[in-house]
Design a protein around this motif. Structure first.
Motif, PDB file in Angstrom:
ATOM      1  N   LEU A  66      44.873 -20.793 -97.625  1.00  0.00           N
ATOM      2  CA  LEU A  66      43.662 -20.498 -98.386  1.00  0.00           C
ATOM      3  C   LEU A  66      43.450 -21.460 -99.535  1.00  0.00           C
ATOM      4  N   GLY A  67      44.421 -22.321 -99.782  1.00  0.00           N
ATOM      5  CA  GLY A  67      44.464 -23.088-101.015  1.00  0.00           C
ATOM      6  C   GLY A  67      45.494 -22.469-101.943  1.00  0.00           C
ATOM      7  N   LYS A  68      45.269 -22.511-103.231  1.00  0.00           N
ATOM      8  CA  LYS A  68      46.268 -22.037-104.173  1.00  0.00           C
ATOM      9  C   LYS A  68      46.279 -20.513-104.264  1.00  0.00           C
ATOM     10  N   VAL A  69      47.477 -19.950-104.273  1.00  0.00           N
ATOM     11  CA  VAL A  69      47.701 -18.533-104.565  1.00  0.00           C
ATOM     12  C   VAL A  69      48.551 -18.467-105.819  1.00  0.00           C
ATOM     13  N   VAL A  70      48.081 -17.725-106.803  1.00  0.00           N
ATOM     14  CA  VAL A  70      48.840 -17.533-108.032  1.00  0.00           C
ATOM     15  C   VAL A  70      49.555 -16.187-107.943  1.00  0.00           C
ATOM     16  N   ALA A  71      50.877 -16.216-108.073  1.00  0.00           N
ATOM     17  CA  ALA A  71      51.686 -14.998-108.087  1.00  0.00           C
ATOM     18  C   ALA A  71      52.229 -14.822-109.500  1.00  0.00           C
ATOM     19  N   ILE A  72      51.790 -13.765-110.158  1.00  0.00           N
ATOM     20  CA  ILE A  72      52.074 -13.545-111.572  1.00  0.00           C
ATOM     21  C   ILE A  72      53.266 -12.606-111.713  1.00  0.00           C
TER      22      ILE A  72
END
Length: 222
Positions: free
Chosen positions: A84-90
């Motif tokens: 999907l492109g970038k995934v941010v996991a916080i």
């Protein structure tokens, strides 16, 4: 985008660009020894382009349930490349005492078909920290636990959704007729400015209206 709820925190998001599966649950038969009833139908998935696990508990991490060879993002905070492109996991916690009771959790943020999505996993903090909040601007679709016990409760979840100003908020991880633990969604629904209850377990985001205030989108339980 087509959103399908499988129960607990498990969702399939079918977009034009890709299919994402989040938090598949596995064999829950041993839960009966602890007095837990679990009667959700088995997860059936032909596959996905991206499989996300927010944390390593059995009702969230059964990656073997998902067919094919999806890219896997598993319980790891950071900024990740994906189909999907970038995934941010916080990085976050499963409890209100810095993860010392139930361990770590990740909030995942990504965009699919132009819709910015956040899934809170088993978020248990009483409030977002500023550094977490900074990555949650412009969310269109929020999946948030509301059942209390192991996570935040309904009133806290609604407060976070309202704070973030999210147009569509889907409750998860709460008691339904298929399980006998956690709180139900009543307190969450009561605290939200607007509510849309659905007759099906799935919905299309194209069919949802954007109101002036955050709206709880409550699918039927599987």
């Amino acid at each position: 985008m087509r959103v399908s709820w499988h129960g607990q925190s498990a969702f399939t998001l079918d977009g034009d660009a890709a299919t994402v599966f989040i938090d598949p649950w596995g064999d829950m038969s041993t839960a009966a020894s602890r007095g837990i009833e679990w009667n959700y139908p088995e997860i059936e998935s032909a596959g996905a382009d991206l499989l996300i696990v927010t944390h390593e508990h059995v009702d969230h991490n059964a990656v073997e349930k998902i067919g094919g060879e999806p890219a896997l993002l598993r319980s790891l905070a950071g900024t990740h490349e994906s189909p999907l492109g970038k995934v941010v996991a916080i990085a976050s916690e499963h409890d209100g005492v810095a993860g010392t009771e139930r361990g770590p959790n990740t909030i995942v943020v990504f965009e699919l078909d132009g819709i910015r999505v956040a899934h809170f996993g088993d978020f248990g903090q009483p409030a977002l920290r500023p550094e977490q909040r900074a990555h949650l601007e412009g969310i269109d679709l929020l999946f948030v636990p509301v059942g209390g016990g192991f996570t935040i409760n309904g009133a806290t979840a609604a407060g976070i959704a309202i704070e973030l100003g999210v147009p569509w908020v889907v409750p998860m991880h709460y008691r339904t007729a298929k399980i006998n633990f956690l709180e139900d969604e009543t307190d969450f629904v009561a605290a939200m400015p607007a509510v849309q209850r659905l007759d099906a377990t799935s919905f299309d985001t194209a069919d949802l209206k954007r109101g002036a205030e955050p709206t709880a989108i409550v699918p039927a339980a599987p």
